[in-house]
Design a protein around this motif. Structure first.
Motif, PDB file in Angstrom:
ATOM      1  N   UNK A  14     -11.203  -6.924   2.292  1.00 11.47           N
ATOM      2  CA  UNK A  14     -10.743  -5.513   2.201  1.00 11.47           C
ATOM      3  C   UNK A  14      -9.310  -5.369   2.382  1.00 11.47           C
ATOM      4  N   UNK A  15      -8.642  -4.659   1.466  1.00 11.29           N
ATOM      5  CA  UNK A  15      -7.112  -4.380   1.322  1.00 11.29           C
ATOM      6  C   UNK A  15      -6.963  -3.009   1.620  1.00 11.29           C
ATOM      7  N   UNK A  16      -6.090  -2.477   0.742  1.00  8.26           N
ATOM      8  CA  UNK A  16      -5.649  -1.148   0.611  1.00  8.26           C
ATOM      9  C   UNK A  16      -6.408  -0.152  -0.545  1.00  8.26           C
ATOM     10  N   UNK A  17      -6.505   1.029  -0.210  1.00 11.09           N
ATOM     11  CA  UNK A  17      -6.906   2.075  -1.097  1.00 11.09           C
ATOM     12  C   UNK A  17      -5.841   2.051  -1.940  1.00 11.09           C
ATOM     13  N   UNK A  18      -6.064   2.597  -3.422  1.00 12.33           N
ATOM     14  CA  UNK A  18      -5.217   2.853  -4.311  1.00 12.33           C
ATOM     15  C   UNK A  18      -4.457   4.468  -3.833  1.00 12.33           C
ATOM     16  N   UNK A  19      -3.201   4.409  -4.136  1.00 13.38           N
ATOM     17  CA  UNK A  19      -2.409   3.501  -5.054  1.00 13.38           C
ATOM     18  C   UNK A  19      -1.916   2.402  -4.328  1.00 13.38           C
ATOM     19  N   UNK A  20      -1.424   1.061  -5.148  1.00 15.53           N
ATOM     20  CA  UNK A  20      -0.883   0.149  -4.636  1.00 15.53           C
ATOM     21  C   UNK A  20      -0.023  -0.355  -5.685  1.00 15.53           C
ATOM     22  N   UNK A  21       0.973  -1.354  -5.161  1.00 12.29           N
ATOM     23  CA  UNK A  21       1.878  -2.106  -6.141  1.00 12.29           C
ATOM     24  C   UNK A  21       1.738  -3.573  -6.022  1.00 12.29           C
ATOM     25  N   UNK A  22       1.646  -4.504  -6.882  1.00 11.79           N
ATOM     26  CA  UNK A  22       1.523  -5.648  -6.735  1.00 11.79           C
ATOM     27  C   UNK A  22       2.697  -6.437  -7.579  1.00 11.79           C
TER      28      UNK A  22
ATOM     29  N   UNK B  91     -10.881   1.484  -2.998  1.00  7.13           N
ATOM     30  CA  UNK B  91     -10.488   0.471  -2.043  1.00  7.13           C
ATOM     31  C   UNK B  91     -10.301  -0.802  -2.590  1.00  7.13           C
ATOM     32  N   UNK B  92      -8.955  -1.417  -2.656  1.00  6.90           N
ATOM     33  CA  UNK B  92      -8.936  -2.952  -3.429  1.00  6.90           C
ATOM     34  C   UNK B  92      -9.414  -3.841  -2.331  1.00  6.90           C
ATOM     35  N   UNK B  93      -9.580  -5.147  -3.065  1.00  4.05           N
ATOM     36  CA  UNK B  93     -10.078  -6.097  -2.234  1.00  4.05           C
ATOM     37  C   UNK B  93      -9.312  -7.434  -2.837  1.00  4.05           C
ATOM     38  N   UNK B  94      -8.684  -8.345  -1.890  1.00  5.76           N
ATOM     39  CA  UNK B  94      -8.052  -9.339  -2.467  1.00  5.76           C
ATOM     40  C   UNK B  94      -8.684 -10.648  -1.751  1.00  5.76           C
TER      41      UNK B  94
ATOM     42  N   UNK C 120       1.005  -1.063  -0.041  1.00  9.21           N
ATOM     43  CA  UNK C 120       0.029   0.070  -0.058  1.00  9.21           C
ATOM     44  C   UNK C 120       0.848   1.345  -0.112  1.00  9.21           C
ATOM     45  N   UNK C 121       0.126   2.395   0.018  1.00 14.11           N
ATOM     46  CA  UNK C 121       0.858   3.642  -0.079  1.00 14.11           C
ATOM     47  C   UNK C 121       1.527   4.004   1.094  1.00 14.11           C
ATOM     48  N   UNK C 122       1.231   3.324   2.355  1.00 14.05           N
ATOM     49  CA  UNK C 122       2.012   3.605   3.483  1.00 14.05           C
ATOM     50  C   UNK C 122       2.985   2.532   3.792  1.00 14.05           C
ATOM     51  N   UNK C 123       3.270   1.700   2.782  1.00 15.20           N
ATOM     52  CA  UNK C 123       4.199   0.545   3.001  1.00 15.20           C
ATOM     53  C   UNK C 123       3.760  -0.493   3.493  1.00 15.20           C
ATOM     54  N   UNK C 124       2.613  -0.763   4.136  1.00 12.81           N
ATOM     55  CA  UNK C 124       2.192  -1.854   4.467  1.00 12.81           C
ATOM     56  C   UNK C 124       2.209  -3.028   3.364  1.00 12.81           C
ATOM     57  N   UNK C 125       2.104  -4.257   3.862  1.00 15.96           N
ATOM     58  CA  UNK C 125       2.260  -5.289   2.864  1.00 15.96           C
ATOM     59  C   UNK C 125       1.329  -6.381   2.971  1.00 15.96           C
ATOM     60  N   UNK C 126       0.574  -6.990   2.338  1.00 11.68           N
ATOM     61  CA  UNK C 126      -0.076  -8.375   2.553  1.00 11.68           C
ATOM     62  C   UNK C 126       0.053  -9.159   1.458  1.00 11.68           C
ATOM     63  N   UNK C 127      -0.259 -10.454   1.431  1.00 12.11           N
ATOM     64  CA  UNK C 127      -0.071 -11.366   0.585  1.00 12.11           C
ATOM     65  C   UNK C 127      -1.497 -11.828   0.053  1.00 12.11           C
ATOM     66  N   UNK C 128      -1.676 -12.367  -1.495  1.00 12.88           N
ATOM     67  CA  UNK C 128      -2.872 -12.742  -1.713  1.00 12.88           C
ATOM     68  C   UNK C 128      -2.743 -14.020  -2.731  1.00 12.88           C
ATOM     69  N   UNK C 129      -3.557 -14.930  -2.722  1.00 13.39           N
ATOM     70  CA  UNK C 129      -3.239 -16.112  -3.650  1.00 13.39           C
ATOM     71  C   UNK C 129      -3.967 -16.081  -4.817  1.00 13.39           C
ATOM     72  N   UNK C 130      -5.346 -15.374  -4.983  1.00  9.93           N
ATOM     73  CA  UNK C 130      -6.181 -15.383  -6.073  1.00  9.93           C
ATOM     74  C   UNK C 130      -6.478 -14.177  -6.843  1.00  9.93           C
TER      75      UNK C 130
END
Length: 297
Positions: free
Chosen positions: A278-286, A271-274, A132-142
């Motif tokens: 519910x995940x991070x608002x844009x902007x994001x990097x995947x 706000x993105x969903x993975x 996410x924009x704040x540097x937070x990270x999470x993983x997703x599989x699908x």
């Protein structure tokens, strides 16, 4: 493979339709001839903490019994580690399990995991790392949703009435009426384009939402992400909805597909969903991370 077989379970997944199978599922997992330890977690936060503690404490493997939400929680703990992971599909949506070749029947999946543990057999599967924009990270599989479906999810989660599936149906109706293209900045491996779109999804796997093949070309073993975007009107969106279960919506001339190792998305009001969460608002990097999890199967 040493250490306990640690289980994160959600008996209420899939509206509890597999709840009665739960004792039998644990019996099947016990055929791995490893101690089976069920995590005690009553909330998502407790489940997340318990999974991380189990992995840090030397778990031999982590198994998620439930749907994509349960799998998502467990993946946060095992991603990027050497701890093997097993998924028993027992939820409403089991997209990660199905798309990675796990048996669709829960008892068969549990038996396959037990056999893999006994044999010390795993295979590498890719995951997507979301930043996410704040540097937070999470993983997703699908799949990550950043278009119409994300907007629908966000509206449905804000609504207090009606209860159950009808709330989601009403959210769809409202957003279809309000449908308008949104402006995105999309960077695919650094190559930038500015686009208007109503559909935008980034897949590590092909499907989400219990079999909606929104990114039909995605393969969780190829080391890249697949992107689907489309700028269609209200009538076309409704017509394409039925085609997403077969993945044939991508044949429409206004729907485009891309592949990249890194996908950057900018936009306003999304706000993105993975994996349905519910995940991070844009902007994001995947970022595609090859072999990020060792799957028991």
């Amino acid at each position: 493979m040493t250490g306990d077989l640690v289980v994160l379970a959600n008996p209420e997944a899939g509206r509890g339709r597999h709840k009665d199978l739960f004792p039998a599922l644990l019996d099947r997992l016990a055929e791995a001839e490893r101690p089976v330890r069920l995590l005690d977690a009553r909330t998502r936060e407790e489940a997340q903490a318990a999974c991380h503690a189990a992995v840090a404490g030397g778990a031999g493997a982590l198994v998620a019994v439930g749907g994509d939400g349960t799998v998502h929680l467990a993946l946060q703990a095992v991603a990027g580690t050497d701890v093997p992971f097993g998924a028993v599909p027992a939820g409403t949506g089991n997209d990660f399990a199905v798309e990675t070749g796990v048996p669709s029947e829960p008892l068969a999946a549990a038996a396959a995991i037990a056999d893999a543990v006994k044999a010390g057999r795993t295979r590498p599967v890719d995951l997507a790392r979301l930043t996410g924009a704040d540097g937070g990270q999470m993983w997703y599989g699908a799949v990550l949703a950043a278009g119409f479906d994300a907007v629908v999810n966000e509206r449905a989660n804000r609504m207090r009435w009606p209860r159950g599936p009808r709330r989601y149906d009403l959210a769809i109706l409202i957003e279809v009426v309000r449908l308008k293209p949104r402006r995105y900045v999309l960077r695919l491996d650094g190559e930038e384009q500015r686009i208007d779109a109503v559909l935008l999804a980034v897949g590590n796997c092909a499907s989400y939402g219990g079999g909606i093949r929104i990114v039909p070309s995605a393969d969780p073993t190829d080391g890249v992400l697949d992107v689907v975007l489309g700028n269609v009107n209200r009538t076309t969106l409704i017509k394409l909805k039925g085609k997403t279960y077969e993945g044939t919506h991508v044949d429409h001339p206004q729907v485009h597909t891309y592949r990249a190792r890194t996908v950057e998305i900018e936009g306003e009001g999304i706000t993105t969903y993975v994996d349905g969460e519910r995940a991070y608002p844009l902007p994001v990097t995947i970022t595609a991370v090859p072999g990020a999890v060792r799957l028991l199967t």
